[in-house]
Motif scaffolding. Structure first.
Motif, PDB file in Angstrom:
ATOM      1  N   TRP A   1      -9.646  -3.673   4.471  1.00 25.40           N
ATOM      2  CA  TRP A   1      -8.648  -2.631   4.266  1.00 25.40           C
ATOM      3  C   TRP A   1      -9.062  -1.315   4.918  1.00 25.40           C
ATOM      4  CZ3 TRP A   1      -3.991  -2.727   1.431  1.00 25.40           C
ATOM      5  CH2 TRP A   1      -3.716  -3.938   0.770  1.00 25.40           C
TER       6      TRP A   1
ATOM      7  N   GLN B   1      -3.859   1.642   5.483  1.00 27.85           N
ATOM      8  CA  GLN B   1      -3.244   0.502   4.793  1.00 27.85           C
ATOM      9  C   GLN B   1      -3.234   0.726   3.286  1.00 27.85           C
ATOM     10  OE1 GLN B   1      -5.911  -2.450   6.334  1.00 27.85           O
ATOM     11  NE2 GLN B   1      -4.471  -3.198   7.869  1.00 27.85           N
ATOM     12  N   GLY B   2      -4.319   1.289   2.765  1.00 28.55           N
ATOM     13  CA  GLY B   2      -4.378   1.564   1.337  1.00 28.55           C
ATOM     14  C   GLY B   2      -3.354   2.591   0.906  1.00 28.55           C
TER      15      GLY B   2
ATOM     16  N   GLU C   1      -0.036   0.834   0.752  1.00 28.30           N
ATOM     17  CA  GLU C   1       0.002  -0.056  -0.412  1.00 28.30           C
ATOM     18  C   GLU C   1       0.253   0.741  -1.686  1.00 28.30           C
ATOM     19  OE1 GLU C   1      -3.079  -3.066  -2.750  1.00 28.30           O
ATOM     20  OE2 GLU C   1      -3.674  -1.061  -2.082  1.00 28.30           O
TER      21      GLU C   1
ATOM     22  N   GLY D   1      -7.016   2.148  -3.674  1.00 29.12           N
ATOM     23  CA  GLY D   1      -6.125   0.992  -3.672  1.00 29.12           C
ATOM     24  C   GLY D   1      -5.502   0.707  -5.017  1.00 29.12           C
ATOM     25  N   TYR D   2      -4.471  -0.118  -4.975  1.00 24.25           N
ATOM     26  CA  TYR D   2      -3.756  -0.465  -6.200  1.00 24.25           C
ATOM     27  C   TYR D   2      -4.562  -1.422  -7.056  1.00 24.25           C
ATOM     28  CZ  TYR D   2      -0.426  -2.579  -9.385  1.00 24.25           C
ATOM     29  OH  TYR D   2       0.183  -3.045 -10.517  1.00 24.25           O
TER      30      TYR D   2
ATOM     31  N   ASP E   1       3.835   2.125  -1.945  1.00 21.82           N
ATOM     32  CA  ASP E   1       4.768   1.053  -2.313  1.00 21.82           C
ATOM     33  C   ASP E   1       4.657   0.711  -3.795  1.00 21.82           C
ATOM     34  OD1 ASP E   1       5.690   0.892   0.277  1.00 21.82           O
ATOM     35  OD2 ASP E   1       4.489  -0.867   0.802  1.00 21.82           O
ATOM     36  N   ALA E   2       3.415   0.602  -4.294  1.00 25.81           N
ATOM     37  CA  ALA E   2       3.213   0.246  -5.705  1.00 25.81           C
ATOM     38  C   ALA E   2       3.720   1.350  -6.625  1.00 25.81           C
ATOM     39  CB  ALA E   2       1.737  -0.030  -5.961  1.00 25.81           C
TER      40      ALA E   2
ATOM     41  N   HIS F   1     -11.719  -0.222  -0.330  1.00 28.71           N
ATOM     42  CA  HIS F   1     -10.641  -0.735  -1.188  1.00 28.71           C
ATOM     43  C   HIS F   1     -11.225  -1.537  -2.343  1.00 28.71           C
ATOM     44  CE1 HIS F   1      -6.988  -2.831  -2.438  1.00 28.71           C
ATOM     45  NE2 HIS F   1      -6.285  -2.003  -1.682  1.00 28.71           N
TER      46      HIS F   1
END
Length: 344
Positions: free
Chosen positions: A294, A298-299, A302, A174-175, A305-306, A212
């Motif tokens: 999460w 989904q991770g 995310e 994850g971000y 996108d980041a 996450h």
């Protein structure tokens, strides 16, 4: 509660600090700062903290503290294999020394960031044999071995006033404003965006439990205030069964999240001996109402996108957000000595 958060300028600590603050705790950080500049996106707002090497912590750093959350470590297997003596010095000996200082200072709860890697090849991926906290510990790397040693020593320190809790995190993803690109999902998403290939160097068959960074932060915040009898001197796997996936399955989910990318499994590094599926029910039983939020998919979305939003480059991906490369660059520049301490 006044909480000392070690590793607050790391990948997980940067996510965890605001979660703890939002829960009403007074957070004091402690970090050597080796990875403080590994920032993707706006600079994070850190809590007040001590810039100090974990090996140089004194009683003053734990004075007036109610609880310690200990994340700081040389954190991943390549680093541990490169410098096993340093891994044991920092991850094991310095961690136990911190715990002793905390206990002597009257700290009542000590949350230790352990890892599911302590299980090594346990379970073999058998869906009917999910690994519980009571499974034999079979670490296969210095990093994982150091975690086992700390758990053993903290158990010996536990008493009626001092409660260690062993949080065996699944592999994080994850971000985070302080990014790591050298953990599996974060790495595969980066490769997909930068090259169009979801590059898997193993044969893709090992099982991995993932979690996450935000769910790790939530779990620590929950354990921090849980009744003593629910968590005292206990080990907990942190993650969710839905995120027990093979590396090949992770790659497929990344390809779905990054349009136009394709999975490439080279198999050049062969089969990985670390393969296990994990049972996470003990923590849910101890903390009613808690569950991870999460999924791997989904991770991946995310992260993609980041990475796009903040302009991830290949140079940053390979050097700035890879722990081993950061330390090598600091050493080559003469910024740190051969013990990874800052030169004065």
């Amino acid at each position: 509660m006044r909480v000392l958060l070690t590793g607050h300028q790391g990948y997980l600590g940067t996510v965890m600090a605001p979660v703890l603050t939002a829960a009403g705790h007074e957070v004091v950080g402690l970090d050597a700062g080796l990875f403080a500049d590994c920032v993707l996106g706006p600079p994070p707002a850190d809590p007040p903290g001590h810039r100090v090497d974990l090996r140089d912590v004194t009683a003053d750093h734990v004075a007036g503290v109610d609880a310690v959350i200990h994340l700081a470590a040389l954190s991943n297997d390549p680093l541990g294999s490169l410098a096993p003596d340093l891994t044991y010095d920092i991850n094991h000996h310095a961690s136990v020394r911190l715990a002793r200082l905390a206990r002597d200072a009257g700290v009542r709860r000590f949350l230790y960031a352990s890892t599911c890697s302590v299980y090594g090849a346990a379970g073999g991926g058998d869906s009917t044999n999910l690994v519980t906290e009571d499974a034999p510990l079979r670490p296969v790397t210095p990093y994982a071995e150091s975690k086992v040693r700390v758990e053993d020593d903290l158990h010996a320190l536990s008493d009626g006033d001092f409660s260690p809790v062993f949080m065996r995190n699944a592999t994080a993803f994850g971000y985070s404003p302080r990014l790591r690109a050298d953990i599996v999902l974060n790495n595969l998403v980066g490769h997909a965006l930068l090259s169009g290939e979801v590059l898997v160097l193993s044969d893709g068959t090992p099982w991995r439990p993932l979690v996450h960074a935000a769910d790790i932060a939530r779990s620590f915040a929950a354990a921090l205030v849980a009744p003593r009898e629910a968590v005292h001197d206990r080990a907990f796997n942190i993650g969710s069964e839905i995120n027990n996936v093979t590396v090949a399955e992770i790659a497929e989910q990344v390809a779905e999240a990054v349009t136009g990318s394709r999975v490439v499994i080279t198999g050049e590094t062969g089969a990985d001996p670390r393969s296990y599926r994990v049972d996470f029910s003990r923590f849910r039983a101890a903390i009613p109402g808690f569950d991870c939020e999460w999924t791997v998919k989904q991770g991946a979305l995310e992260l993609a996108d980041a990475y796009r939003k903040h302009g991830l480059t290949r140079e940053d991906f390979e050097r700035r957000f890879t722990r081993l490369a950061v330390l090598r660059a600091a050493s080559d520049a003469g910024a740190v000595d051969d013990t990874l301490r800052w030169r004065r």
